[in-house]
Motif scaffolding. Structure first.
Motif, PDB file in Angstrom:
ATOM      1  N   PHE A  72       0.859  -1.175   0.000  1.00 15.36           N
ATOM      2  CA  PHE A  72       0.000   0.000   0.000  1.00 15.36           C
ATOM      3  C   PHE A  72       0.900   1.232   0.000  1.00 15.36           C
ATOM      4  N   GLN A  73       0.489   2.266  -0.727  1.00 11.12           N
ATOM      5  CA  GLN A  73       1.211   3.533  -0.733  1.00 11.12           C
ATOM      6  C   GLN A  73       0.578   4.474   0.276  1.00 11.12           C
ATOM      7  N   LYS A  74       1.361   5.452   0.728  1.00 11.74           N
ATOM      8  CA  LYS A  74       0.842   6.444   1.663  1.00 11.74           C
ATOM      9  C   LYS A  74      -0.437   7.057   1.102  1.00 11.74           C
ATOM     10  N   ASN A 140       1.035   2.084  11.066  1.00  7.98           N
ATOM     11  CA  ASN A 140       1.206   2.397   9.644  1.00  7.98           C
ATOM     12  C   ASN A 140      -0.117   2.802   8.983  1.00  7.98           C
ATOM     13  N   CYS A 141      -1.181   2.883   9.784  1.00  4.60           N
ATOM     14  CA  CYS A 141      -2.501   3.322   9.303  1.00  4.60           C
ATOM     15  C   CYS A 141      -2.992   4.470  10.178  1.00  4.60           C
ATOM     16  N   ARG A 160       1.840   5.665   5.768  1.00  2.00           N
ATOM     17  CA  ARG A 160       3.145   5.580   5.096  1.00  2.00           C
ATOM     18  C   ARG A 160       3.079   4.380   4.166  1.00  2.00           C
ATOM     19  N   GLY A 161       4.147   4.139   3.414  1.00  2.00           N
ATOM     20  CA  GLY A 161       4.176   2.951   2.568  1.00  2.00           C
ATOM     21  C   GLY A 161       4.148   1.698   3.436  1.00  2.00           C
ATOM     22  N   ILE A 162       3.357   0.710   3.023  1.00  2.00           N
ATOM     23  CA  ILE A 162       3.234  -0.543   3.770  1.00  2.00           C
ATOM     24  C   ILE A 162       3.643  -1.682   2.846  1.00  2.00           C
ATOM     25  N   ASP A 163       4.558  -2.521   3.331  1.00  2.00           N
ATOM     26  CA  ASP A 163       5.029  -3.656   2.547  1.00  2.00           C
ATOM     27  C   ASP A 163       4.134  -4.872   2.727  1.00  2.00           C
ATOM     28  N   LEU A 168      -0.852  -4.601   9.959  1.00  2.00           N
ATOM     29  CA  LEU A 168      -1.527  -3.305   9.891  1.00  2.00           C
ATOM     30  C   LEU A 168      -1.843  -2.864  11.316  1.00  2.00           C
ATOM     31  N   LEU A 169      -1.476  -1.621  11.650  1.00  2.00           N
ATOM     32  CA  LEU A 169      -1.618  -1.092  13.001  1.00  2.00           C
ATOM     33  C   LEU A 169      -2.027   0.375  12.937  1.00  2.00           C
ATOM     34  N   TYR A 170      -2.795   0.816  13.948  1.00  2.00           N
ATOM     35  CA  TYR A 170      -3.087   2.244  14.061  1.00  2.00           C
ATOM     36  C   TYR A 170      -3.212   2.613  15.531  1.00  2.00           C
ATOM     37  N   ASP A 171      -3.085   3.896  15.808  1.00  2.00           N
ATOM     38  CA  ASP A 171      -3.142   4.405  17.176  1.00  2.00           C
ATOM     39  C   ASP A 171      -4.598   4.559  17.591  1.00  2.00           C
TER      40      ASP A 171
END
Length: 188
Positions: A72-74, A140-141, A160-163, A168-171
């Protein structure tokens, strides 16, 4: 010189470029067109419940987690945080009901939209993956509101870019002392 020659008639020496080359229009789309197409694509993914590029895996000692199966791209749309959309008074009633049963996890996400407080309640177990994305202060999300016909939808986009293969994580944003005491992992 006659009038006809001065105004670009057949005998004029001053011919237009378009007399020699056909008019060509650019096939490039404007920013407005591109944004509208992107919004329409996200609208369709949300409306149809399509969740692609992710899979759920079990992590020992952590439980379920969602991993990227593509890059995924930013700024890319990842998934909707899907659940019941509630106004704050109904959400608080449900939250009080859930508090009666310690086995019930907290999947309620509060947010402001057009000067009102709403909540997406994703507590009910479904096949949707947005509710299973874990917390990290440095995820990263990130969450974003997406409007479809005046109805807010809570979505996650790549911060940000995700490989491929990355979790997948978010605050979650919960910094209350009570929450951190009950869930120490919110500190990280």
């Amino acid at each position: 010189m006659s009038c006809e020659q001065r105004e670009g008639g057949e005998n004029s020496q001053n011919r237009k470029v378009t007399d020699f080359y056909p008019i060509r229009r650019s096939s490039r789309k404007s920013k407005t067109e591109l944004k509208w197409e992107q919004k329409k694509l996200i609208d369709d993914l949300i409306t149809n419940g399509i969740e692609e590029g992710m899979e759920v895996q079990h992590i020992e000692g952590k439980g379920r987690a969602v991993f990227a199966t593509q890059c995924f791209q930013k700024g890319d749309y990842i998934v909707e945080y899907h659940g019941d959309l509630l106004q704050i008074t109904d959400a608080k009633k449900r939250e009080a009901e859930y508090a009666q049963n310690p086995a019930t996890g907290c999947y309620m996400y509060y947010f402001q939209y057009l000067c009102k407080t709403y909540c997406v309640d994703a507590t009910k177990e479904t096949g949707r993956m947005g509710r299973l994305i874990n917390h990290s202060k440095n995820g990263n999300c990130q969450t974003k509101l997406h409007d479809i016909n005046g109805v807010p939808h809570l979505i996650l986009v790549a911060s940000r870019g995700i490989d491929k293969g990355e979790e997948l994580l978010y605050d979650y944003g919960d910094r209350s002392k009570a929450s951190i005491a009950a869930h120490p992992w919110l500190k990280y």
